[in-house]
Design a protein around this motif. Structure first.
Motif, mmCIF file in Angstrom:
data_model
loop_
_atom_site.group_PDB
_atom_site.id
_atom_site.type_symbol
_atom_site.label_atom_id
_atom_site.label_comp_id
_atom_site.label_asym_id
_atom_site.label_seq_id
_atom_site.Cartn_x
_atom_site.Cartn_y
_atom_site.Cartn_z
ATOM 1 N N ALA A 103 0.790 -1.221 -0.288
ATOM 2 C CA ALA A 103 0.050 0.011 -0.115
ATOM 3 C C ALA A 103 0.982 1.351 0.015
ATOM 4 O O ALA A 103 1.855 1.428 0.606
ATOM 5 C CB ALA A 103 -0.858 0.226 1.189
ATOM 6 N N GLY A 104 0.449 2.255 -0.824
ATOM 7 C CA GLY A 104 1.100 3.719 -0.780
ATOM 8 C C GLY A 104 0.543 4.504 0.146
ATOM 9 O O GLY A 104 -0.752 4.678 0.091
ATOM 10 N N GLU A 105 1.229 5.134 1.038
ATOM 11 C CA GLU A 105 0.787 6.174 1.879
ATOM 12 C C GLU A 105 -0.084 7.273 1.481
ATOM 13 O O GLU A 105 -1.117 7.677 1.752
ATOM 14 C CB GLU A 105 1.738 6.739 3.063
ATOM 15 C CG GLU A 105 1.236 7.752 4.001
ATOM 16 C CD GLU A 105 2.574 7.994 4.974
ATOM 17 O OE1 GLU A 105 2.264 8.423 5.948
ATOM 18 O OE2 GLU A 105 3.613 8.375 4.262
ATOM 19 N N ASN A 106 0.394 7.856 0.273
ATOM 20 C CA ASN A 106 -0.194 8.939 -0.299
ATOM 21 C C ASN A 106 -1.253 8.293 -1.782
ATOM 22 O O ASN A 106 -1.651 9.473 -2.617
ATOM 23 C CB ASN A 106 0.476 9.792 -0.853
ATOM 24 C CG ASN A 106 1.375 10.677 0.080
ATOM 25 O OD1 ASN A 106 2.262 10.338 0.924
ATOM 26 N ND2 ASN A 106 0.713 11.768 0.443
ATOM 27 N N ASP A 107 -1.545 7.191 -1.570
ATOM 28 C CA ASP A 107 -2.199 6.692 -2.808
ATOM 29 C C ASP A 107 -3.771 7.367 -2.867
ATOM 30 O O ASP A 107 -4.446 7.361 -1.818
ATOM 31 C CB ASP A 107 -2.711 5.083 -2.759
ATOM 32 C CG ASP A 107 -3.275 4.640 -4.064
ATOM 33 O OD1 ASP A 107 -4.082 5.181 -4.634
ATOM 34 O OD2 ASP A 107 -3.072 3.324 -4.140
ATOM 35 N N PRO A 108 -4.032 8.084 -4.019
ATOM 36 C CA PRO A 108 -5.141 9.124 -3.669
ATOM 37 C C PRO A 108 -6.583 8.066 -4.391
ATOM 38 O O PRO A 108 -7.434 8.912 -4.171
ATOM 39 C CB PRO A 108 -4.827 10.033 -5.111
ATOM 40 C CG PRO A 108 -4.002 9.392 -6.046
ATOM 41 C CD PRO A 108 -3.164 8.527 -5.179
ATOM 42 N N ILE A 109 -6.240 6.909 -4.655
ATOM 43 C CA ILE A 109 -7.503 6.237 -5.245
ATOM 44 C C ILE A 109 -7.864 4.854 -4.644
ATOM 45 O O ILE A 109 -9.101 4.493 -4.376
ATOM 46 C CB ILE A 109 -7.338 6.180 -6.859
ATOM 47 C CG1 ILE A 109 -8.744 5.735 -7.589
ATOM 48 C CG2 ILE A 109 -6.397 5.079 -7.087
ATOM 49 C CD1 ILE A 109 -9.772 6.907 -7.153
ATOM 50 N N THR A 110 -6.543 4.098 -4.083
ATOM 51 C CA THR A 110 -6.808 3.025 -3.276
ATOM 52 C C THR A 110 -6.223 3.325 -2.097
ATOM 53 O O THR A 110 -4.655 2.893 -2.042
ATOM 54 C CB THR A 110 -6.327 1.778 -4.219
ATOM 55 O OG1 THR A 110 -5.162 1.889 -4.725
ATOM 56 C CG2 THR A 110 -7.470 1.423 -5.306
ATOM 57 N N PRO A 111 -6.801 3.726 -1.064
ATOM 58 C CA PRO A 111 -6.050 4.001 0.098
ATOM 59 C C PRO A 111 -5.525 2.884 1.081
ATOM 60 O O PRO A 111 -6.147 1.586 0.504
ATOM 61 C CB PRO A 111 -7.208 4.969 0.875
ATOM 62 C CG PRO A 111 -8.368 4.272 0.441
ATOM 63 C CD PRO A 111 -8.124 4.102 -0.984
ATOM 64 N N PRO A 112 -4.566 3.022 1.738
ATOM 65 C CA PRO A 112 -4.080 1.910 2.647
ATOM 66 C C PRO A 112 -5.246 1.473 3.499
ATOM 67 O O PRO A 112 -5.084 0.039 3.589
ATOM 68 C CB PRO A 112 -3.378 2.652 3.664
ATOM 69 C CG PRO A 112 -2.772 3.914 2.782
ATOM 70 C CD PRO A 112 -3.747 4.427 2.223
ATOM 71 N N SER A 113 -6.227 2.036 3.612
ATOM 72 C CA SER A 113 -7.197 1.263 4.594
ATOM 73 C C SER A 113 -8.004 0.099 3.649
ATOM 74 O O SER A 113 -8.388 -0.769 4.289
ATOM 75 C CB SER A 113 -8.404 2.118 4.769
ATOM 76 O OG SER A 113 -9.019 2.873 3.601
ATOM 77 N N PHE A 114 -7.828 0.108 2.456
ATOM 78 C CA PHE A 114 -8.248 -1.078 1.382
ATOM 79 C C PHE A 114 -7.439 -2.216 1.582
ATOM 80 O O PHE A 114 -7.666 -3.159 1.704
ATOM 81 C CB PHE A 114 -8.386 -0.432 0.028
ATOM 82 C CG PHE A 114 -9.541 0.410 -0.523
ATOM 83 C CD1 PHE A 114 -10.418 1.042 0.438
ATOM 84 C CD2 PHE A 114 -9.731 0.855 -1.569
ATOM 85 C CE1 PHE A 114 -11.399 1.639 0.124
ATOM 86 C CE2 PHE A 114 -10.777 1.584 -1.904
ATOM 87 C CZ PHE A 114 -11.556 2.101 -1.154
ATOM 88 N N GLY A 115 -6.191 -2.039 1.684
ATOM 89 C CA GLY A 115 -5.177 -3.250 2.018
ATOM 90 C C GLY A 115 -5.331 -3.519 3.327
ATOM 91 O O GLY A 115 -5.242 -4.966 3.513
ATOM 92 N N GLU A 116 -5.612 -2.747 4.361
ATOM 93 C CA GLU A 116 -5.756 -3.399 5.641
ATOM 94 C C GLU A 116 -6.888 -4.234 5.709
ATOM 95 O O GLU A 116 -7.093 -5.116 6.723
ATOM 96 C CB GLU A 116 -5.632 -2.247 6.706
ATOM 97 C CG GLU A 116 -4.367 -1.318 6.838
ATOM 98 C CD GLU A 116 -4.352 -0.360 7.854
ATOM 99 O OE1 GLU A 116 -4.115 -0.461 9.079
ATOM 100 O OE2 GLU A 116 -4.970 0.768 7.426
ATOM 101 N N ALA A 117 -7.874 -3.773 5.237
ATOM 102 C CA ALA A 117 -9.480 -4.422 5.307
ATOM 103 C C ALA A 117 -9.246 -5.763 4.456
ATOM 104 O O ALA A 117 -10.083 -6.690 4.746
ATOM 105 C CB ALA A 117 -10.385 -3.468 4.574
ATOM 106 N N THR A 118 -8.570 -5.788 3.446
ATOM 107 C CA THR A 118 -8.330 -7.007 2.826
ATOM 108 C C THR A 118 -7.372 -7.993 3.691
ATOM 109 O O THR A 118 -7.550 -9.137 3.582
ATOM 110 C CB THR A 118 -7.644 -6.832 1.492
ATOM 111 O OG1 THR A 118 -8.411 -5.706 0.867
ATOM 112 C CG2 THR A 118 -7.221 -7.904 0.522
ATOM 113 N N ALA A 119 -6.280 -7.616 4.297
ATOM 114 C CA ALA A 119 -5.397 -8.598 4.847
ATOM 115 C C ALA A 119 -6.171 -9.282 6.156
ATOM 116 O O ALA A 119 -5.892 -10.174 6.323
ATOM 117 C CB ALA A 119 -4.247 -7.598 5.602
ATOM 118 N N GLU A 120 -7.032 -8.335 6.697
ATOM 119 C CA GLU A 120 -7.763 -8.995 8.011
ATOM 120 C C GLU A 120 -8.309 -10.237 7.490
ATOM 121 O O GLU A 120 -8.236 -11.381 8.039
ATOM 122 C CB GLU A 120 -8.615 -8.028 8.607
ATOM 123 C CG GLU A 120 -9.274 -8.761 9.831
ATOM 124 C CD GLU A 120 -10.002 -7.611 10.689
ATOM 125 O OE1 GLU A 120 -10.887 -7.969 11.391
ATOM 126 O OE2 GLU A 120 -10.280 -6.431 10.252
#
Length: 347
Positions: free
Chosen positions: A301-318
């Motif tokens: 995940a990229g911290e400054n990603d303007p379209i797929t924010p880090p929260s999307f990655g975290e919500a997938t990992a869980e």
């Protein structure tokens, strides 16, 4: 009424209404749009794996490709050795409703402002010099104020430029400028000089009015370049995401968000697009699930990603469970591999 004529024309062109009636997606008469959704793509991947004779393979998916990779993980995990999800777009995320797009785009700007509020601030360059000369630091609060100021100024004083495709003179507005700054956050190299461009475009900056060494005509061409896959985009998302898109029309959000609404400049009216034009069968609810899997999965995940924010990655990992490893890379935009100074590539 709040939308510029250029933006309305762009929406009508890309969404599919020509003269109020004709469909932009003329190929609908000869193409089976049901063959462009996520399950169809996964079936194509499986057919390709079989044809290549691979018993196992490593799957790498970036942005929407990560959605496809997650469906392979859910429905056909038996032949996967490992998976990399880069700029993860989980199937359960609402990334298309106007309110969601604006919220994520606003977060991208706010992440930049927060970074610049850490002393000594973010560097600003004098681009009139070659090579560019260091001109000082700016903090995030000033950057945020200048973003608002530049949007208001250029909306009141549009910049005339020529559309190279039609030779027509177009007026670039403050909404266009904020939209271009939003799109620039996709690219890590541009992200590093974003504070400089905000300052150059803001009327309060001492360097306001100096030439910007980028042809402004590129702003006119960007929507076409970024929207060349609009037909496929519509077929895929009307099947995958229409059922989970949040409420709120594009015009409602445009009125409620005077600055960050600009990220919607090239967005189609969704989900009206699916209701009125691209009528495909929605995917079953099972296709929006992420299940625990034993396949080693790296989530970047990229911290400054303007379209797929880090929260999307975290919500997938869980829900993937202990086999998933989530890595947040600071100060980069959309996509880690090839867009993070080598960090994503090395991982």
């Amino acid at each position: 009424a709040a939308l510029s004529r250029r933006r309305r024309a762009d929406l009508e062109h890309h969404v599919g209404r020509l003269s109020g009636q004709q469909l932009f997606l003329a190929a609908v008469t000869v193409a089976d749009l049901e063959q462009h959704d996520k399950p169809a793509t996964v079936a194509d991947l499986e057919a390709m794996r079989t044809a290549l004779g691979f018993k196992e393979w490593n799957l790498y998916g970036q942005s929407y490709g990560s959605t496809v990779a997650l469906e392979v993980l859910r429905s056909r995990p038996g032949h996967l050795r490992s998976v990399v999800l880069d700029a993860t777009l989980p199937p359960f995320a609402d990334n298309l409703s106007p309110a969601s797009v604006v919220a994520v785009g606003k977060r991208g700007f706010e992440t930049l402002f927060d970074r610049c509020n850490v002393a000594p601030g973010c560097p600003v360059l004098d681009l009139t010099q070659n090579p560019p000369r260091f001109n000082g630091f700016v903090d995030g609060d000033q950057l945020e104020a200048d973003l608002v100021a530049l949007q208001q100024y250029w909306n009141a004083n549009p910049y005339p430029t020529v559309d190279p495709a039609t030779n027509r003179t177009l007026q670039l507005t403050g909404d266009d400028a904020v939209w271009a700054l939003f799109k620039g956050q996709y690219f890590t190299e541009f992200l590093q000089v974003l504070p400089t461009f905000i300052e150059l475009l803001a009327p309060s900056d001492p360097y306001f009015g100096f030439p910007i060494p980028i042809p402004l005509d590129i702003y006119v061409q960007l929507p076409l370049l970024l929207s060349s896959d609009r037909g496929t985009w519509a077929a895929v998302n009307c099947a995958d995401k229409a059922a989970i898109a949040g409420p709120g029309s594009l015009d409602d959000v445009w009125s409620a968000e005077p600055v960050y609404r600009s990220v919607l400049v090239d967005s189609p009216t969704f989900p009206e697009l699916c209701d009125d034009i691209v009528r495909v069968e929605p995917n079953r609810q099972v296709f929006s699930r992420v299940l625990p899997r034993k396949v080693p999965t790296l989530i970047l995940a990229g911290e400054n990603d303007p379209i797929t924010p880090p929260s999307f990655g975290e919500a997938t990992a869980e829900p993937l469970g202990p086999s998933a490893t989530y890595v947040l890379i600071p100060d980069i935009g959309h996509i880690a591999v090839g867009n993070s100074g080598g960090c994503g590539d090395q991982l």
